[in-house]
Design an enzyme around this catalytic site. Structure first.
Site, PDB file in Angstrom:
ATOM      1  N   HIS A 219      30.900  38.170  43.323  1.00 62.06           N
ATOM      2  CA  HIS A 219      30.752  39.570  42.939  1.00 62.06           C
ATOM      3  C   HIS A 219      29.941  39.773  41.661  1.00 62.06           C
ATOM      4  O   HIS A 219      29.109  40.666  41.600  1.00 62.06           O
ATOM      5  CB  HIS A 219      32.126  40.218  42.779  1.00 62.06           C
ATOM      6  CG  HIS A 219      32.051  41.696  42.524  1.00 62.06           C
ATOM      7  ND1 HIS A 219      31.578  42.586  43.469  1.00 62.06           N
ATOM      8  CD2 HIS A 219      32.354  42.441  41.433  1.00 62.06           C
ATOM      9  CE1 HIS A 219      31.617  43.805  42.975  1.00 62.06           C
ATOM     10  NE2 HIS A 219      32.070  43.752  41.737  1.00 62.06           N
TER      11      HIS A 219
ATOM     12  N   ASP B 181      28.259  47.129  41.136  1.00 58.60           N
ATOM     13  CA  ASP B 181      29.637  47.602  41.237  1.00 58.60           C
ATOM     14  C   ASP B 181      29.673  49.122  41.020  1.00 58.60           C
ATOM     15  O   ASP B 181      28.987  49.856  41.721  1.00 58.60           O
ATOM     16  CB  ASP B 181      30.502  46.827  40.228  1.00 58.60           C
ATOM     17  CG  ASP B 181      31.988  47.059  40.373  1.00 58.60           C
ATOM     18  OD1 ASP B 181      32.595  46.470  41.281  1.00 58.60           O
ATOM     19  OD2 ASP B 181      32.551  47.826  39.578  1.00 58.60           O
TER      20      ASP B 181
ATOM     21  N   TYR C 164      38.406  55.257  38.799  1.00 58.67           N
ATOM     22  CA  TYR C 164      39.042  55.012  40.086  1.00 58.67           C
ATOM     23  C   TYR C 164      39.974  56.202  40.393  1.00 58.67           C
ATOM     24  O   TYR C 164      40.670  56.325  40.958  1.00 58.67           O
ATOM     25  CB  TYR C 164      39.911  53.805  40.004  1.00 58.67           C
ATOM     26  CG  TYR C 164      39.134  52.487  40.033  1.00 58.67           C
ATOM     27  CD1 TYR C 164      38.834  51.857  41.247  1.00 58.67           C
ATOM     28  CD2 TYR C 164      38.664  51.939  38.867  1.00 58.67           C
ATOM     29  CE1 TYR C 164      38.166  50.680  41.283  1.00 58.67           C
ATOM     30  CE2 TYR C 164      37.960  50.765  38.895  1.00 58.67           C
ATOM     31  CZ  TYR C 164      37.723  50.133  40.104  1.00 58.67           C
ATOM     32  OH  TYR C 164      37.037  48.954  40.126  1.00 58.67           O
TER      33      TYR C 164
END
Length: 294
Positions: A272, A116, A220
């Site tokens: 994931h 990730d 982010y």
């Protein structure tokens, strides 16, 4: 280590006595690392919203195979420092943190494994400082060449809609009905997935209750450049990112144009958080890559 921390770690697949913990100084911050074993250095980089614990299934496995395994909490996570300013979370900061970590352990080169956001950090360490990376294993997130005409937020909205969690993070105030916190608005699953227990999930909850999400949410790219270090990319065929239109085709096609020395592995039935969902398969895939350098 305090008794409370020992209780938190009790559910791990590695024992407290086997894993060493310390905080090191790197790139202007204090970074917490968990480590075990001796031998060639292998650095395991976690993603969002996790910390070193997400590699609990791989740490002892790789250490027992003759490697010095180091799993840091990235800046903003776990017991590492969390600078308040979003400007402290650029890719250059992340790469600088990792270079300082390698310097701390006296390693001119290391194997890097990332999942990730940890994969993103690993890609750019491999891009900017390839002489420090002996080999790279990326989970779930492929390398994308920089497109100056595309903004990541716009891409997320287009692919997933404005309710997607990354899109909500950009607003400053996570979208939820008036008077509600986002955590109250999100639906709670009736059952946990089989790959994680209540006790293991509580380890994450306790740590983020303690550290907060400011650093993690502040997370982010170089046009025309290629990643030239030997790389293995591993993804589950059920990963939501892999199922986006065009991503599977990119991974099995043009991806190698930007990462020439690339091996791609697609694990059937994997989602994931694959290193926790399929720990044995993932550990074996990492080890088979490392063994190529013996």
């Amino acid at each position: 280590m305090c008794e409370q921390e020992k209780k938190k770690l009790k559910s791990m697949s590695v024992s407290v006595s086997e894993v060493r913990h310390q905080r090191i100084r790197t790139n202007g911050i204090w970074m917490h690392v968990a480590e075990q074993g001796s031998g060639p250095l292998v650095v395991l980089l976690h993603g969002f919203p996790e910390f070193w614990y997400s590699w609990r299934h791989q740490i002892t496995y790789l250490a027992n195979q003759g490697y010095h395994v180091v799993a840091p909490d990235l800046r903003g996570y776990g017991d590492s420092d969390s600078p308040l300013s979003p400007s402290s979370y650029t890719l250059l900061h992340l790469v600088g943190d990792l270079v300082g970590l390698l310097d701390h352990f006296g390693a001119q080169q290391a194997f890097i494994v990332g999942h990730d956001w940890g994969a993103v950090a690993g890609w750019y360490l491999s891009l900017f400082r390839p002489e420090r990376v002996k080999g790279f294993v990326s989970f779930c997130v492929p390398f994308f060449p920089r497109d100056p005409n595309t903004r990541s937020l716009e891409s997320c909205v287009r692919l997933f809609g404005d309710g997607f969690y990354i899109c909500q993070f950009q607003t400053g105030n996570l979208i939820a009905p008036m008077g509600m916190e986002i955590i109250d608005y999100l639906e709670t699953p009736a059952n946990l997935p089989l790959w994680i227990t209540e006790e293991e999930l509580q380890v994450y909850a306790d740590k983020f209750q303690e550290s907060g999400f400011t650093g993690a949410l502040n997370y982010y790219p170089w046009e025309g450049s290629k990643v030239t270090v030997p790389t293995k990319f591993i993804v589950g065929d059920k990963d939501i990112g892999f199922q986006i239109n065009g991503i599977r085709e990119y991974v099995t096609g043009d991806f190698k144009n930007f990462v020439p020395n690339l091996e791609v592995v697609i694990l059937d039935g994997g989602h994931h958080f694959i290193q926790q969902e399929k720990p044995e398969a993932v550990s074996e895939e990492i080890l088979s890559f490392l063994r190529k350098f013996d």
